[in-house]
Write an enzyme that holds these catalytic residues in place. Structure first.
Site, short mmCIF file in Angstrom:
data_model
loop_
_atom_site.label_atom_id
_atom_site.label_comp_id
_atom_site.label_asym_id
_atom_site.label_seq_id
_atom_site.Cartn_x
_atom_site.Cartn_y
_atom_site.Cartn_z
CE1 TYR A 158 -3.03 7.71 -3.22
CE2 TYR A 158 -2.26 9.33 -4.81
CZ TYR A 158 -2.34 8.03 -4.39
OH TYR A 158 -1.71 7.03 -5.11
CG ASP A 195 -6.36 1.99 -7.54
OD1 ASP A 195 -5.69 1.17 -6.89
OD2 ASP A 195 -6.73 3.09 -7.08
CD GLU A 248 -3.08 -0.31 0.02
OE1 GLU A 248 -3.05 0.02 -1.19
OE2 GLU A 248 -3.75 -1.27 0.43
CB SER A 304 -16.12 3.18 -7.77
OG SER A 304 -15.80 4.33 -7.03
C1 GLA Z 1 -5.17 4.73 -4.22
C2 GLA Z 1 -4.40 5.05 -5.49
C3 GLA Z 1 -3.40 3.95 -5.83
C4 GLA Z 1 -2.53 3.60 -4.63
C5 GLA Z 1 -3.38 3.39 -3.39
C6 GLA Z 1 -2.54 3.19 -2.16
O1 GLA Z 1 -5.98 3.61 -4.43
O2 GLA Z 1 -5.27 5.25 -6.57
O3 GLA Z 1 -2.62 4.34 -6.94
O4 GLA Z 1 -1.56 4.58 -4.42
O5 GLA Z 1 -4.27 4.46 -3.16
O6 GLA Z 1 -1.79 2.03 -2.25
#
Ligand code: GLA
Length: 386
Positions: A222, A172, A33, A127
Site C-alpha cells: 500500500y 475508510d 479506488e 475493520s
Molecule cells: C484502503 C485505504 C483507503 C483507500 C483504499 C483504496 O482501504 O485505507 O484510504 O486508499 O485502500 O481506495
C-alpha cells in the site's frame, strides 16, 4: 452479538456494569479506488456491520483493553498511551488515544474497554477503521472532547499512519464516522466536503464477495503505491505545478503525461486520473437513475486497478470475471485497498441465487478457496447505542 450480550460480556470480563455502548461501521466502496490519498473523490457506503465498544471508567488509573476475539486483557498505565506496541491489535485504540493526547486532551482517569466486531478481518471492509472510529467516537463522548465527526475521522487516519504504519487516505475512517443509512458518501478527499447520495437500486442489491485470499493488503504494498503516486506528482511538477494527481483531467493528463518518465509511476497516475473521472461519471449516473452506466464504470474501474494500478491479483480477478459472466450482474469490481479482500457487485434480485451459486462454484474450482457472499445493507455512521 446484541447490546445485552455485549454488556454481559463486559460484566464477565471486568466484574462491573458498563457505562456505555458504541458502534462504528465497516464500509464498502462503490467506486473511486486509490483516489483518496491523491486528492480525488470516493463513493463508499457504511455497512450495517462493524465494531462495538463497551466502556466504563475505572478508579485504577489504567487503560484495560479486551477484545472478544483475543484471549487476554492488555493493561497500560496512563503514561503509556503515546507509544505503539509491537504486533498488537491494541495499536488501533491506542493510536487513537495518542492522537487525543497530541490534540491536548488529558487522560486523568482510566477506562475498561471491551471490543467486539463482525466485520470479517482482512476482507478489505475496513475493520481497522471501524475500530479506530468507534474508539475516537466513544472517547470523544466520554471525555467531552468536542471533536466533530470529521475530526474523529482524521484522528482515526492518523492513528492508522502512526500506530498501524499504513499511510492510508481518509476514505475508510470518514465513511465510518459520517455514513448514513441507504446513502453513499460522495467525498472530496482534498477539501473533505461531502454529499450524501441516496442509493436507490430498484430490484438490485449490492453483493459483497469475499475471496478469502491469503494475500492481505500489507502496509508495504500500500505504502509503495502511495510513494509511486508521489513520484508521478514530482515528475509532473517539472512541467505543471500540482499538489495531487486528481487535479488533472484526462485531457490535462494527455498533455503532460510524457513528463512522468518512470513507467510504473506513469501507469499509477493514469489509473488515478481515469478513476477520478469514472467516479464523477458514476455519481452522476446514479443520480440520474442510470444504473447500467454505473455498472459499466465499476467494471472499467476493476480493469484499471488490475492493469495500471496492479492491486488485484488472481483471486480478485477471478471473482470479478466470474461475476461479469452472469446475466443480471450490472457491474462488479474489487473494493478497498486490493490484493485480497472483497469485490462489490450490483446484482438484479432475480439473479442473486444464481450469482452466489455460479460465482461460488467457479471461484472455488479455479482458486481452491470457498468464498463468502454478503448482501450489503447500507447503515449509519458511528453512534452511541446505549
Ligand atoms: C484502503 C485505504 C483507503 C483507500 C483504499 C483504496 O482501504 O485505507 O484510504 O486508499 O485502500 O481506495
Amino acid at each position: 452479538m446484541t447490546t445485552q450480550e455485549l454488556k454481559k460480556a463486559f460484566q464477565e470480563t471486568y466484574g462491573k456494569l458498563a457505562d456505555a455502548v458504541y458502534f462504528a461501521p465497516g464500509r464498502v466502496n462503490l467506486i473511486g479506488e486509490h483516489t483518496d490519498y491523491n486528492g480525488g473523490a470516493v463513493f463508499p457506503c457504511a455497512l450495517s456491520f462493524g465494531t462495538n465498544l463497551v466502556i466504563a471508567k475505572n478508579d485504577k488509573k489504567v487503560m484495560n483493553f479486551k477484545s472478544l476475539n483475543q484471549p487476554e486483557i492488555v493493561t497500560l498505565n496512563l503514561d503509556q498511551l503515546t507509544t505503539r506496541l509491537e504486533n498488537s491489535w491494541v495499536n488501533y485504540p491506542l493510536g487513537v488515544m495518542a492522537q487525543f493526547i497530541k490534540r491536548g486532551v488529558k487522560f486523568t482517569d482510566g477506562y475498561d474497554i471491551l471490543i467486539w466486531g463482525n466485520v470479517p478481518n482482512g476482507a478489505g471492509l475496513s475493520s481497522s477503521a471501524a475500530l479506530e472510529v468507534v474508539t475516537a467516537f466513544a472517547l470523544n463522548d466520554q471525555l467531552n472532547a468536542g471533536f466533530n465527526r470529521t475530526d474523529i475521522a482524521l484522528i482515526g487516519q492518523k492513528a492508522e499512519h502512526e500506530f498501524a504504519l499504513v499511510n492510508c487516505g481518509i476514505m475508510d475512517q470518514f465513511v465510518s464516522a459520517n455514513g448514513a443509512k441507504d446513502n453513499a458518501v460522495h467525498l472530496n478527499c482534498d477539501t473533505l466536503e461531502f454529499e450524501l447520495v441516496p442509493v436507490k437500486l430498484e430490484g438490485v442489491k449490492i453483493v459483497i464477495s469475499n475471496t478469502h485470499s491469503p494475500h492481505k493488503l500489507d502496509s508495504g504494498a500500500y505504502n509503495q503505491r502511495v510513494a509511486e503516486c508521489k513520484k508521478a506528482v514530482e515528475q509532473l511538477n517539472t512541467v505543471r505545478p500540482i499538489k495531487f494527481l486528481a487535479e488533472l483531467t484526462e485531457a490535462d493528463f494527455k498533455e503532460v503525461e510524457s513528463a512522468i518518465t518512470d513507467p510504473v509511476a506513469h501507469k499509477r497516475a493514469r489509473h488515478v486520473v481515469g478513476e477520478v473521472q469514472r467516479t464523477s461519471d458514476a455519481v452522476k449516473a446514479l443520480k440520474a437513475g442510470d444504473i447500467t452506466k454505473f455498472g459499466k464504470l465499476m467494471n472499467a474501474s476493476h480493469v484499471s486497478l488490475r492493469d495500471d494500478y496492479e492491486v488485484t491479483g488472481p483471486e480478485l480477478d477471478c471473482m470479478a470475471e466470474e461475476a461479469w459472466k452472469i446475466d443480471g450482474v450490472i457491474g462488479s469490481r474489487m473494493t478497498g485497498g486490493g490484493f485480497g479482500g472483497c469485490t462489490v457487485s450490483l446484482v438484479k434480485d432475480e439473479a442473486i441465487d444464481t450469482f452466489i451459486k455460479q460465482v461460488g462454484e467457479n471461484y472455488e474450482k479455479r482458486i481452491g478457496i470457498k468464498p463468502d457472499f454478503y448482501i450489503a445493507e447500507i447503515g449509519n455512521g458511528a453512534t452511541r447505542i446505549e
